[in-house]
Design a protein around this motif. Structure first.
Motif, PDB file in Angstrom:
ATOM      1  N   UNK A  17     102.973  48.966   9.343  1.00 39.03           N
ATOM      2  CA  UNK A  17     102.788  47.585   9.759  1.00 39.03           C
ATOM      3  C   UNK A  17     104.133  46.899   9.904  1.00 39.03           C
ATOM      4  N   UNK A  18     104.415  46.316  11.086  1.00 36.09           N
ATOM      5  CA  UNK A  18     105.722  45.690  11.285  1.00 36.09           C
ATOM      6  C   UNK A  18     105.893  44.473  10.393  1.00 36.09           C
ATOM      7  N   UNK A  19     107.112  44.284   9.902  1.00 34.99           N
ATOM      8  CA  UNK A  19     107.442  43.137   9.060  1.00 34.99           C
ATOM      9  C   UNK A  19     108.448  42.287   9.817  1.00 34.99           C
ATOM     10  N   UNK A  20     108.076  41.059  10.177  1.00 36.96           N
ATOM     11  CA  UNK A  20     109.015  40.216  10.910  1.00 36.96           C
ATOM     12  C   UNK A  20     110.270  39.952  10.087  1.00 36.96           C
ATOM     13  N   UNK A  21     111.446  39.908  10.727  1.00 39.99           N
ATOM     14  CA  UNK A  21     112.674  39.604   9.998  1.00 39.99           C
ATOM     15  C   UNK A  21     112.658  38.167   9.505  1.00 39.99           C
ATOM     16  N   UNK A  22     113.283  37.918   8.358  1.00 43.92           N
ATOM     17  CA  UNK A  22     113.355  36.559   7.843  1.00 43.92           C
ATOM     18  C   UNK A  22     113.367  36.530   6.326  1.00 43.92           C
ATOM     19  N   UNK A  23     113.779  35.403   5.780  1.00 42.91           N
ATOM     20  CA  UNK A  23     113.847  35.217   4.343  1.00 42.91           C
ATOM     21  C   UNK A  23     112.480  34.816   3.790  1.00 42.91           C
ATOM     22  N   UNK A  24     112.202  35.139   2.527  1.00 43.91           N
ATOM     23  CA  UNK A  24     110.938  34.697   1.909  1.00 43.91           C
ATOM     24  C   UNK A  24     110.835  33.178   1.924  1.00 43.91           C
ATOM     25  N   UNK A  25     109.615  32.678   1.908  1.00 44.18           N
ATOM     26  CA  UNK A  25     109.411  31.233   1.916  1.00 44.18           C
ATOM     27  C   UNK A  25     109.957  30.608   0.640  1.00 44.18           C
ATOM     28  N   UNK A  26     110.534  29.430   0.786  1.00 42.62           N
ATOM     29  CA  UNK A  26     111.075  28.715  -0.363  1.00 42.62           C
ATOM     30  C   UNK A  26     109.974  27.910  -1.046  1.00 42.62           C
ATOM     31  N   UNK A  27     110.261  27.429  -2.258  1.00 49.92           N
ATOM     32  CA  UNK A  27     109.315  26.583  -2.974  1.00 49.92           C
ATOM     33  C   UNK A  27     109.007  25.319  -2.177  1.00 49.92           C
ATOM     34  N   UNK A  28     110.035  24.727  -1.562  1.00 51.96           N
ATOM     35  CA  UNK A  28     109.845  23.527  -0.770  1.00 51.96           C
ATOM     36  C   UNK A  28     108.904  23.775   0.414  1.00 51.96           C
ATOM     37  N   UNK A  29     109.052  24.949   1.050  1.00 52.45           N
ATOM     38  CA  UNK A  29     108.177  25.259   2.181  1.00 52.45           C
ATOM     39  C   UNK A  29     106.731  25.433   1.737  1.00 52.45           C
ATOM     40  N   UNK A  30     106.540  26.080   0.582  1.00 52.68           N
ATOM     41  CA  UNK A  30     105.186  26.226   0.042  1.00 52.68           C
ATOM     42  C   UNK A  30     104.581  24.860  -0.258  1.00 52.68           C
ATOM     43  N   UNK A  31     105.370  23.969  -0.827  1.00 46.92           N
ATOM     44  CA  UNK A  31     104.882  22.632  -1.167  1.00 46.92           C
ATOM     45  C   UNK A  31     104.523  21.843   0.091  1.00 46.92           C
ATOM     46  N   UNK A  32     105.370  21.962   1.123  1.00 40.11           N
ATOM     47  CA  UNK A  32     105.088  21.275   2.373  1.00 40.11           C
ATOM     48  C   UNK A  32     103.773  21.762   2.977  1.00 40.11           C
ATOM     49  N   UNK A  33     103.580  23.077   2.987  1.00 43.16           N
ATOM     50  CA  UNK A  33     102.356  23.634   3.553  1.00 43.16           C
ATOM     51  C   UNK A  33     101.129  23.161   2.792  1.00 43.16           C
ATOM     52  N   UNK A  34     101.207  23.149   1.462  1.00 42.19           N
ATOM     53  CA  UNK A  34     100.072  22.712   0.649  1.00 42.19           C
ATOM     54  C   UNK A  34      99.782  21.231   0.884  1.00 42.19           C
TER      55      UNK A  34
END
Length: 246
Positions: A17-34
């Motif tokens: 399964x291909x894995x897109x390049x990029x850094x793991x999500x940050x805590x701030x990004x998780x909070x924004x999404x929620x």
């Protein structure tokens, strides 16, 4: 060679399964999404009320076949729109979009447009089209309707090549059929059936009484009549510029 046939470089990630390049999500990004999830309506997404698992074949190379997961929104009795993923896991990739119309709508499409569409009758009757975890009897009326529909499916992310990102031109996909090269590889069906603890063969037998369309328009499944598929090529084009003000 059309763009749809080319393997892009250097982005493909190889087997698995291909894995897109990029850094793991940050805590701030998780909070924004929620926070956004709680505050925004996401109305179009919430209209997706049906999950279908089936298979699709590349129109320009039908030896390439993939399992697909369609998340369906019904706009009316004659038109469905589907977000298509490569799996039903949380990490599933959005690989394309399929539009599905009734035979009533399809018959009024221009002839050149009809060539881009595929029929669903065999896909349903053969037990390849399934609603995972939905009792078969509950879904029977919908299955009967689906045999009389046509779909146009554009794949925008060719994950079977190992592409780590959506690369190149979109590819037009075809539906499974009972004749070569439209026959789905048995190992693909077996893998899917094992996952959901179902049997496509048993489903085929249980659907034998579903009425087939009296006529399937030969403009659909164009390859069956003409032995030719469709591939998208990307060509440079002169830009249309706005006329200067006087």
């Amino acid at each position: 060679m059309a763009s749809s046939d080319k393997t892009p470089s250097p982005m493909p990630s190889g087997a698995g399964q291909p894995i897109p390049p990029g850094q793991p999500m940050s805590t701030e990004q998780h909070m924004l999404d929620k926070g956004a999830q709680m505050m925004q309506s996401l109305k179009p997404v919430k209209q997706m009320n049906q999950h279908v698992c089936t298979f699709a074949l590349y129109g320009h190379d039908m030896t390439r076949q993939i399992e697909t997961h369609h998340y369906i929104t019904r706009l009316n009795q004659d038109f469905l729109q589907c977000a298509v993923y490569d799996s039903d896991d949380m990490s599933g990739h959005l690989i394309g979009v399929e539009y599905i119309v009734s035979d009533r709508v399809f018959e009024n499409l221009p002839l050149d447009e009809q060539k881009l569409w595929h029929s669903h009758a065999y896909e349903v009757k053969s037990g390849l089209w399934v609603n995972p975890r939905v009792p078969e009897m509950l879904g029977k009326p919908e299955l009967e309707n689906m045999t009389r529909t046509y779909g146009k499916f554009w794949c925008t992310w060719q994950v079977d090549r190992g592409d780590a990102l959506p690369m190149g031109a979109p590819a037009l996909m075809m539906s499974p059929q009972s004749v070569s090269p439209g026959i789905v590889k048995p190992e693909l069906v077996a893998k899917r059936d094992d996952k959901y603890n179902i049997s496509a063969e048993a489903l085929r037998r249980s659907r034998v009484e579903i009425d087939e369309p009296e006529w399937i328009n030969p403009q659909a499944d164009y390859w069956k009549q003409h032995g030719k598929g469709f591939a998208i090529d990307i060509q440079p084009s002169e830009m249309k510029l706005r006329a200067p003000f006087p």
